[in-house]
Scaffold this motif. Sequence first.
Motif, PDB file in Angstrom:
ATOM      1  N   ARG A 132       0.832  -1.210   0.000  1.00 28.58           N
ATOM      2  CA  ARG A 132       0.000   0.000   0.000  1.00 28.58           C
ATOM      3  C   ARG A 132       0.864   1.256   0.000  1.00 28.58           C
ATOM      4  O   ARG A 132       0.564   2.237  -0.682  1.00 28.58           O
ATOM      5  N   GLY A 133       1.948   1.217   0.767  1.00 30.81           N
ATOM      6  CA  GLY A 133       2.817   2.383   0.863  1.00 30.81           C
ATOM      7  C   GLY A 133       3.429   2.750  -0.474  1.00 30.81           C
ATOM      8  O   GLY A 133       3.403   3.922  -0.884  1.00 30.81           O
ATOM      9  N   TRP A 134       3.969   1.763  -1.176  1.00 33.31           N
ATOM     10  CA  TRP A 134       4.606   2.052  -2.461  1.00 33.31           C
ATOM     11  C   TRP A 134       3.591   2.583  -3.468  1.00 33.31           C
ATOM     12  O   TRP A 134       3.822   3.576  -4.135  1.00 33.31           O
ATOM     13  N   LEU A 135       2.451   1.931  -3.550  1.00 29.01           N
ATOM     14  CA  LEU A 135       1.441   2.339  -4.530  1.00 29.01           C
ATOM     15  C   LEU A 135       0.878   3.714  -4.191  1.00 29.01           C
ATOM     16  O   LEU A 135       0.758   4.582  -5.062  1.00 29.01           O
ATOM     17  N   ASP A 136       0.560   3.935  -2.902  1.00 32.83           N
ATOM     18  CA  ASP A 136      -0.010   5.217  -2.495  1.00 32.83           C
ATOM     19  C   ASP A 136       0.973   6.355  -2.766  1.00 32.83           C
ATOM     20  O   ASP A 136       0.577   7.468  -3.131  1.00 32.83           O
ATOM     21  N   ASN A 137       2.270   6.078  -2.574  1.00 36.52           N
ATOM     22  CA  ASN A 137       3.281   7.124  -2.765  1.00 36.52           C
ATOM     23  C   ASN A 137       3.706   7.312  -4.218  1.00 36.52           C
ATOM     24  O   ASN A 137       4.518   8.176  -4.521  1.00 36.52           O
ATOM     25  N   ASN A 138       3.212   6.449  -5.087  1.00 30.08           N
ATOM     26  CA  ASN A 138       3.598   6.555  -6.493  1.00 30.08           C
ATOM     27  C   ASN A 138       2.420   6.872  -7.407  1.00 30.08           C
ATOM     28  O   ASN A 138       2.459   6.575  -8.605  1.00 30.08           O
ATOM     29  N   GLY A 139       1.403   7.473  -6.823  1.00 27.21           N
ATOM     30  CA  GLY A 139       0.329   8.009  -7.644  1.00 27.21           C
ATOM     31  C   GLY A 139      -0.794   7.043  -7.988  1.00 27.21           C
ATOM     32  O   GLY A 139      -1.609   7.333  -8.861  1.00 27.21           O
ATOM     33  N   TYR A 140      -0.829   5.903  -7.295  1.00 24.07           N
ATOM     34  CA  TYR A 140      -1.908   4.943  -7.560  1.00 24.07           C
ATOM     35  C   TYR A 140      -3.057   5.206  -6.596  1.00 24.07           C
ATOM     36  O   TYR A 140      -2.832   5.442  -5.408  1.00 24.07           O
ATOM     37  N   LEU A 141      -4.272   5.122  -7.108  1.00 17.37           N
ATOM     38  CA  LEU A 141      -5.440   5.268  -6.248  1.00 17.37           C
ATOM     39  C   LEU A 141      -6.019   3.891  -5.950  1.00 17.37           C
ATOM     40  O   LEU A 141      -6.171   3.065  -6.847  1.00 17.37           O
ATOM     41  N   ASN A 142      -6.298   3.652  -4.680  1.00 12.31           N
ATOM     42  CA  ASN A 142      -6.889   2.381  -4.296  1.00 12.31           C
ATOM     43  C   ASN A 142      -8.387   2.399  -4.608  1.00 12.31           C
ATOM     44  O   ASN A 142      -9.145   3.146  -3.999  1.00 12.31           O
ATOM     45  N   VAL A 143      -8.785   1.622  -5.606  1.00 11.53           N
ATOM     46  CA  VAL A 143     -10.196   1.498  -5.952  1.00 11.53           C
ATOM     47  C   VAL A 143     -10.525   0.006  -5.954  1.00 11.53           C
ATOM     48  O   VAL A 143     -10.095  -0.725  -6.846  1.00 11.53           O
ATOM     49  N   ASP A 144     -11.229  -0.453  -4.926  1.00 13.13           N
ATOM     50  CA  ASP A 144     -11.473  -1.886  -4.832  1.00 13.13           C
ATOM     51  C   ASP A 144     -12.644  -2.308  -5.709  1.00 13.13           C
ATOM     52  O   ASP A 144     -13.546  -1.522  -6.001  1.00 13.13           O
ATOM     53  N   THR A 145     -12.594  -3.553  -6.108  1.00 16.59           N
ATOM     54  CA  THR A 145     -13.511  -4.101  -7.104  1.00 16.59           C
ATOM     55  C   THR A 145     -14.408  -5.136  -6.435  1.00 16.59           C
ATOM     56  O   THR A 145     -14.094  -5.617  -5.342  1.00 16.59           O
ATOM     57  N   GLU A 186       7.038  -3.321 -11.994  1.00 15.95           N
ATOM     58  CA  GLU A 186       7.025  -4.541 -11.182  1.00 15.95           C
ATOM     59  C   GLU A 186       8.329  -4.733 -10.413  1.00 15.95           C
ATOM     60  O   GLU A 186       8.318  -5.119  -9.242  1.00 15.95           O
ATOM     61  N   GLU A 187       9.456  -4.470 -11.070  1.00 13.76           N
ATOM     62  CA  GLU A 187      10.726  -4.714 -10.373  1.00 13.76           C
ATOM     63  C   GLU A 187      10.956  -3.692  -9.261  1.00 13.76           C
ATOM     64  O   GLU A 187      11.520  -4.031  -8.215  1.00 13.76           O
ATOM     65  N   GLN A 188      10.490  -2.461  -9.468  1.00 17.54           N
ATOM     66  CA  GLN A 188      10.582  -1.465  -8.394  1.00 17.54           C
ATOM     67  C   GLN A 188       9.697  -1.876  -7.210  1.00 17.54           C
ATOM     68  O   GLN A 188      10.095  -1.807  -6.048  1.00 17.54           O
ATOM     69  N   PHE A 189       8.499  -2.276  -7.537  1.00 14.53           N
ATOM     70  CA  PHE A 189       7.481  -2.625  -6.559  1.00 14.53           C
ATOM     71  C   PHE A 189       7.904  -3.835  -5.711  1.00 14.53           C
ATOM     72  O   PHE A 189       7.909  -3.785  -4.470  1.00 14.53           O
ATOM     73  N   VAL A 196      17.618  -8.714  -4.004  1.00 13.01           N
ATOM     74  CA  VAL A 196      16.411  -8.382  -4.756  1.00 13.01           C
ATOM     75  C   VAL A 196      16.284  -6.871  -4.902  1.00 13.01           C
ATOM     76  O   VAL A 196      15.668  -6.191  -4.086  1.00 13.01           O
ATOM     77  N   THR A 197      16.972  -6.358  -5.930  1.00 14.35           N
ATOM     78  CA  THR A 197      16.944  -4.928  -6.253  1.00 14.35           C
ATOM     79  C   THR A 197      16.831  -4.811  -7.762  1.00 14.35           C
ATOM     80  O   THR A 197      17.222  -5.728  -8.485  1.00 14.35           O
ATOM     81  N   PRO A 198      16.308  -3.673  -8.273  1.00 16.40           N
ATOM     82  CA  PRO A 198      16.207  -3.514  -9.732  1.00 16.40           C
ATOM     83  C   PRO A 198      17.611  -3.508 -10.349  1.00 16.40           C
ATOM     84  O   PRO A 198      18.546  -3.053  -9.684  1.00 16.40           O
ATOM     85  N   SER A 199      17.760  -3.956 -11.609  1.00 10.93           N
ATOM     86  CA  SER A 199      16.656  -4.514 -12.385  1.00 10.93           C
ATOM     87  C   SER A 199      16.701  -6.028 -12.364  1.00 10.93           C
ATOM     88  O   SER A 199      17.715  -6.607 -12.014  1.00 10.93           O
ATOM     89  N   PHE A 200      15.578  -6.649 -12.758  1.00  9.17           N
ATOM     90  CA  PHE A 200      15.499  -8.103 -12.804  1.00  9.17           C
ATOM     91  C   PHE A 200      15.797  -8.575 -14.229  1.00  9.17           C
ATOM     92  O   PHE A 200      15.491  -7.874 -15.192  1.00  9.17           O
ATOM     93  N   PRO A 201      16.384  -9.769 -14.355  1.00 11.96           N
ATOM     94  CA  PRO A 201      16.614 -10.305 -15.700  1.00 11.96           C
ATOM     95  C   PRO A 201      15.298 -10.520 -16.441  1.00 11.96           C
ATOM     96  O   PRO A 201      14.273 -10.823 -15.826  1.00 11.96           O
ATOM     97  N   ARG A 202      15.362 -10.335 -17.772  1.00 16.07           N
ATOM     98  CA  ARG A 202      14.173 -10.510 -18.617  1.00 16.07           C
ATOM     99  C   ARG A 202      14.512 -11.542 -19.682  1.00 16.07           C
ATOM    100  O   ARG A 202      15.504 -11.378 -20.399  1.00 16.07           O
TER     101      ARG A 202
END
Length: 447
Positions: A146-159, A243-246, A275-281
């Motif tokens: 929740r902290g990462w998403l809330d601080n990165n401009g995501y709005l919590n809208v539950d479904t 995803e890798e930041q998150f 476990v830090t960015p970036s992840f192999p692809r």
Amino acid sequence: MGKVITIRQMSAHVGEAVTLEGWLYTKTGKGRLQFLQVRDGGGICQAVVFKGNVSEEAFELARALTQESSLRVTGTVKEDTRAPGIPGGYELDVTGLEVVQIADEYPIQPKEHGVEFLVRNRHLWIRSSRQWAIMRVRATVIRAIRGWLDNNGYLNVDTPILTPNAAEGTTTLFEIDFHGEPAYLAQTGQLYSEATILAFGKVYCFGPTFRAEKSKTRRHLQEFWMVEPEIAFCDLDGLMEIEEQFVSHIVQRCLEENAEELKLLERDTSALEQVTPSFPRIHYDEAVDIVNRAAAAGELVPGYEDKVPHIEWGDDFGSPHETYIAAQFDKPVFVHHYPTQVKAFYMEPEPDRPEVCRSVDLLAPEGYGEITGGSERMADVDKLIAGIEEHELPMAAFDWYVDLRRYGTVVHSGFGLGLERTVAWICGLTHLREAIAFPRTLGSMRP
RNA sequence: UCCUCGGUAGCUCAAUCGGCAGAGCAUCCGGCUGUUAACCGGAGGGUUGUUGGUUCGAAUCCAACCCGAGGAGCCA
């Protein structure tokens, strides 16, 4: 009776008379000396009852205490390196004892127990220090999400949890009676989040989801929690960066906030520190090559006695494949561009190569399997309608979803992260059932 | 749904070829001033998952069923 404090606060009260409120975790008696391990929910502290320091009545009470009896214990806080506990190092020199209740004979001993017994006693098992530590890590994971998403401009809208139709086939859905109409417990909030991003830009939903799969393995629950971020104006490459930041943020928060819990769980944290960015692809094509080279060489699946099975291009990976691929890396690894035919109808095909689509799974290291699944969504209305028809899905049920492509459609992407799998990975658990307080596994709904 | 393994005291397990149902822990009683899953002495505790069969005799062999485990498939 001294001031009531928590075990966590003891280090700030050395030499003072205080009272602890809690439960007896274990007890060791030694004649005129009783060592009580007292839990208060936040820690465990040793309370020492010496016959010479308390009333005859209080000493007899201490001797009669049973495991998990509830109590209030008063005494002087002492620093003592011999004192066990969480955090340990401080103990209570007892002067008085009040028993709230003498517990009946407690079934769970601080010894080895079988799985069946522990699961049946889950309502008591959660008091054990190992389970206690896991639930605390889980809470940190939720806070970090929740902290990462809330601080990165995501709005919590539950479904919604009650949904009218089957988004991806009915075999894995729990059907319920909605006043005479069939309804289903949601297995994802994604389609609704695709609606809410067009209102809010970046959103996430976070809640329980339900899968009626007949899966009876350590990696499956019938009810599990999933966080699903969805992002407008985001393509597949942008999604992987998010995803890798998150995921890195979540792991690092646990390392910072739960060092004690991870130590109690005997988790090797050096693997998590990486476990830090970036992840192999890696592209699906490459993943197939990796698997088939191992199959040809007769390599074993790490942790199992079975050989890596061969795979045909176009098939989805099974668990043994994913385990083998993930074991080739010391970080989570992205596998992207799965074959279009094995993925859901809403995933965007690669324009120059429509047999693969812009999808990506994130595989956790150490055999913990798929922890996220996501994709770039189909943005074009005609292609989406064609996709629904090709999958033979009921068009009427998706009219509102198709609408989203008619009124300001944009390139957009999203993913789902399984909470329990993430907790199991971070804690080093062998089974998902320990990652949730009251697991719902196939055939088991008690307690 | 399929495959594999399992079910004996409250718990964890043992019981040789089909021949008296056993330990440790927990509980209760006694002892012990530094225990960390303490230790020492004593006591109580059993419809061997269920039903049926074979046998002089079944925890043990056979059949069906019930329950559990973890693996496949599917997935997060």
